[in-house]
Design a protein around this motif. Sequence first.
Motif, mmCIF file in Angstrom:
data_model
loop_
_atom_site.group_PDB
_atom_site.id
_atom_site.type_symbol
_atom_site.label_atom_id
_atom_site.label_comp_id
_atom_site.label_asym_id
_atom_site.label_seq_id
_atom_site.Cartn_x
_atom_site.Cartn_y
_atom_site.Cartn_z
ATOM 1 N N GLN A 165 -2.851 -12.158 -5.338
ATOM 2 C CA GLN A 165 -4.216 -12.215 -5.840
ATOM 3 C C GLN A 165 -4.884 -10.856 -5.703
ATOM 4 O OE1 GLN A 165 -6.811 -15.438 -4.893
ATOM 5 N NE2 GLN A 165 -5.172 -16.870 -4.442
ATOM 6 N N SER A 166 -5.883 -10.636 -6.563
ATOM 7 C CA SER A 166 -6.660 -9.403 -6.471
ATOM 8 C C SER A 166 -7.768 -9.589 -5.445
ATOM 9 C CB SER A 166 -7.266 -9.057 -7.829
ATOM 10 O OG SER A 166 -8.118 -10.096 -8.282
ATOM 11 N N PHE A 167 -7.971 -8.577 -4.609
ATOM 12 C CA PHE A 167 -9.045 -8.689 -3.621
ATOM 13 C C PHE A 167 -9.557 -7.315 -3.217
ATOM 14 C CE2 PHE A 167 -5.295 -8.107 -1.036
ATOM 15 C CZ PHE A 167 -5.708 -7.435 0.110
ATOM 16 N N ALA A 168 -10.820 -7.300 -2.846
ATOM 17 C CA ALA A 168 -11.443 -6.091 -2.315
ATOM 18 C C ALA A 168 -11.414 -6.165 -0.802
ATOM 19 C CB ALA A 168 -12.883 -5.972 -2.806
ATOM 20 N N LEU A 169 -11.127 -5.038 -0.175
ATOM 21 C CA LEU A 169 -11.103 -4.954 1.283
ATOM 22 C C LEU A 169 -12.313 -4.145 1.730
ATOM 23 C CD1 LEU A 169 -9.641 -5.489 3.959
ATOM 24 C CD2 LEU A 169 -8.366 -3.363 3.582
ATOM 25 N N VAL A 170 -13.185 -4.798 2.491
ATOM 26 C CA VAL A 170 -14.424 -4.162 2.944
ATOM 27 C C VAL A 170 -14.354 -3.892 4.435
ATOM 28 C CG1 VAL A 170 -16.927 -4.369 3.123
ATOM 29 C CG2 VAL A 170 -15.746 -5.369 1.159
ATOM 30 N N MET A 217 -6.260 -0.294 5.154
ATOM 31 C CA MET A 217 -5.449 -0.351 3.929
ATOM 32 C C MET A 217 -3.961 -0.328 4.270
ATOM 33 S SD MET A 217 -7.299 -0.499 1.061
ATOM 34 C CE MET A 217 -6.442 0.371 -0.253
ATOM 35 N N HIS A 218 -3.590 0.531 5.211
ATOM 36 C CA HIS A 218 -2.184 0.635 5.608
ATOM 37 C C HIS A 218 -1.674 -0.692 6.171
ATOM 38 C CE1 HIS A 218 1.495 2.447 7.220
ATOM 39 N NE2 HIS A 218 1.241 1.797 8.341
ATOM 40 N N LEU A 219 -2.461 -1.330 7.034
ATOM 41 C CA LEU A 219 -2.020 -2.565 7.671
ATOM 42 C C LEU A 219 -1.937 -3.720 6.668
ATOM 43 C CD1 LEU A 219 -4.010 -2.246 11.010
ATOM 44 C CD2 LEU A 219 -1.532 -2.119 10.733
ATOM 45 N N PHE A 220 -2.856 -3.772 5.709
ATOM 46 C CA PHE A 220 -2.789 -4.819 4.684
ATOM 47 C C PHE A 220 -1.624 -4.557 3.733
ATOM 48 C CE2 PHE A 220 -6.727 -6.270 6.303
ATOM 49 C CZ PHE A 220 -6.962 -7.541 5.787
ATOM 50 N N GLN A 221 -1.370 -3.300 3.396
ATOM 51 C CA GLN A 221 -0.237 -2.978 2.531
ATOM 52 C C GLN A 221 1.083 -3.276 3.218
ATOM 53 O OE1 GLN A 221 -1.274 1.079 1.703
ATOM 54 N NE2 GLN A 221 -2.617 0.559 -0.021
ATOM 55 N N GLN A 222 1.114 -3.153 4.553
ATOM 56 C CA GLN A 222 2.308 -3.515 5.312
ATOM 57 C C GLN A 222 2.675 -4.982 5.120
ATOM 58 O OE1 GLN A 222 1.543 -2.031 9.440
ATOM 59 N NE2 GLN A 222 3.713 -1.524 9.348
ATOM 60 N N GLN A 223 1.676 -5.810 4.829
ATOM 61 C CA GLN A 223 1.903 -7.239 4.605
ATOM 62 C C GLN A 223 2.292 -7.539 3.160
ATOM 63 O OE1 GLN A 223 1.881 -9.645 7.039
ATOM 64 N NE2 GLN A 223 1.627 -7.916 8.454
ATOM 65 N N GLY A 224 2.524 -6.494 2.370
ATOM 66 C CA GLY A 224 2.883 -6.695 0.969
ATOM 67 C C GLY A 224 1.694 -6.998 0.080
ATOM 68 N N LEU A 225 0.488 -6.693 0.545
ATOM 69 C CA LEU A 225 -0.729 -6.958 -0.215
ATOM 70 C C LEU A 225 -1.216 -5.684 -0.891
ATOM 71 C CD1 LEU A 225 -2.507 -9.135 2.506
ATOM 72 C CD2 LEU A 225 -1.221 -9.948 0.518
ATOM 73 N N ASN A 226 -2.037 -5.850 -1.925
ATOM 74 C CA ASN A 226 -2.542 -4.708 -2.699
ATOM 75 C C ASN A 226 -4.063 -4.717 -2.745
ATOM 76 O OD1 ASN A 226 0.049 -3.524 -3.702
ATOM 77 N ND2 ASN A 226 0.256 -5.569 -4.602
ATOM 78 N N GLY A 231 -16.353 -1.467 -9.231
ATOM 79 C CA GLY A 231 -16.558 -2.625 -10.088
ATOM 80 C C GLY A 231 -15.298 -3.319 -10.557
ATOM 81 N N GLN A 232 -14.160 -3.052 -9.911
ATOM 82 C CA GLN A 232 -12.917 -3.731 -10.306
ATOM 83 C C GLN A 232 -13.065 -5.241 -10.129
ATOM 84 O OE1 GLN A 232 -13.233 -1.193 -8.138
ATOM 85 N NE2 GLN A 232 -11.401 0.116 -8.059
ATOM 86 N N VAL A 233 -12.434 -5.995 -11.022
ATOM 87 C CA VAL A 233 -12.501 -7.460 -10.956
ATOM 88 C C VAL A 233 -11.596 -7.958 -9.832
ATOM 89 C CG1 VAL A 233 -12.057 -9.624 -12.189
ATOM 90 C CG2 VAL A 233 -12.998 -7.647 -13.416
ATOM 91 N N VAL A 234 -12.156 -8.781 -8.958
ATOM 92 C CA VAL A 234 -11.386 -9.337 -7.841
ATOM 93 C C VAL A 234 -11.686 -10.824 -7.701
ATOM 94 C CG1 VAL A 234 -11.279 -7.162 -6.561
ATOM 95 C CG2 VAL A 234 -13.189 -8.714 -6.166
ATOM 96 N N GLU A 235 -10.733 -11.522 -7.102
ATOM 97 C CA GLU A 235 -10.897 -12.950 -6.853
ATOM 98 C C GLU A 235 -11.413 -13.233 -5.445
ATOM 99 O OE1 GLU A 235 -7.277 -15.179 -8.579
ATOM 100 O OE2 GLU A 235 -6.606 -13.089 -8.369
ATOM 101 N N ASN A 236 -11.174 -12.296 -4.527
ATOM 102 C CA ASN A 236 -11.574 -12.471 -3.135
ATOM 103 C C ASN A 236 -12.155 -11.173 -2.599
ATOM 104 O OD1 ASN A 236 -10.168 -15.230 -2.460
ATOM 105 N ND2 ASN A 236 -8.608 -13.996 -3.481
ATOM 106 N N VAL A 237 -13.044 -11.308 -1.633
ATOM 107 C CA VAL A 237 -13.637 -10.159 -0.960
ATOM 108 C C VAL A 237 -13.428 -10.347 0.539
ATOM 109 C CG1 VAL A 237 -15.700 -8.764 -0.602
ATOM 110 C CG2 VAL A 237 -15.381 -9.977 -2.775
ATOM 111 N N VAL A 238 -12.566 -9.522 1.122
ATOM 112 C CA VAL A 238 -12.257 -9.618 2.551
ATOM 113 C C VAL A 238 -13.157 -8.657 3.307
ATOM 114 C CG1 VAL A 238 -10.478 -9.332 4.312
ATOM 115 C CG2 VAL A 238 -9.860 -10.205 2.043
ATOM 116 N N VAL A 239 -13.938 -9.191 4.246
ATOM 117 C CA VAL A 239 -14.837 -8.368 5.066
ATOM 118 C C VAL A 239 -14.323 -8.403 6.505
ATOM 119 C CG1 VAL A 239 -17.208 -7.955 5.795
ATOM 120 C CG2 VAL A 239 -16.760 -8.990 3.559
ATOM 121 N N LEU A 240 -13.902 -7.259 7.004
ATOM 122 C CA LEU A 240 -13.339 -7.204 8.352
ATOM 123 C C LEU A 240 -14.434 -7.220 9.410
ATOM 124 C CD1 LEU A 240 -10.438 -4.627 7.908
ATOM 125 C CD2 LEU A 240 -10.437 -7.105 7.569
ATOM 126 N N GLY A 241 -14.075 -7.722 10.588
ATOM 127 C CA GLY A 241 -15.034 -7.869 11.680
ATOM 128 C C GLY A 241 -15.449 -6.547 12.293
#
Length: 246
Positions: free
Chosen positions: A164-169, A179-188, A62-72
């Motif tokens: 920005q805050s975002f959830a990774l689905v 998670m590792h690949l997104f963190q490599q881009q400097g994202l959280n 339930g963390q507050v996020v601004e975006n929800v990324v859904v991978l293919g």
Amino acid sequence: MMPLPFSLLVLLIALAFLWLGRRRIASSLIVFNVLFLYALSISPVSDHIAGPLEFHHPKYAGQVVENVVVLGGGHASDERIPLVGLLSRTSLARLMQGISVYKQNPGSKLLFSGYAGRDSLSHAQAMATVAQGLGVRSSDILLAPQAKDTAEEARAWHSRLHGQSFALVTSALHMPRAMHLFQQQGLNPIAAPANFETAGSKPTYWRDWLPKAHVLELTSAAWHEVLGLTWARLNQFWNDGVSDGL
């Protein structure tokens, strides 16, 4: 390095030894091959490999996020198939989780990615089509229809998500690598795993020791993620070494 190709290679080597008259070596390789495939086709072994990957990150809380990324995760366009059938089982599970997180965060955006491959429709657009059919407003959807894999998906959303805050689905099995690949881009990213294939801790019954095709498929998928994560870390190590002048 995947189970089935490796098993086929062992079988071909065994046949070569059999043709050369080395029956003992050939027999040993065939027995090894049978035991190898049996082990990877039973739930205790498969769960032991897949479970740590699936439960490496906790469920979305339930963390507050601004975006929800859904991978293919795959789709197939066919006019004979109903709307939700446009997506693969994996993609549909990811989409349902993504919509759930989106609804818990009013004002958030749903971000879909994925290229068309051999289909006439990009995967990002397929996800968006089904999401709209399930009540998501088109104005709340953003697409990255050119990304071919997880690394490209992370790069495609870098500028949008930076700061920005975002959830990774994605599938729970795929989450550690994603998670590792997104963190490599400097994202959280905040992990929001979906599509759990193992049932976590559970009693073992005699049926679990019977080989099953879907269990071998799960083991193969888990091993694919282990190899993929290892490769991603090696790439990062190499790139960091080059940037440091090593």
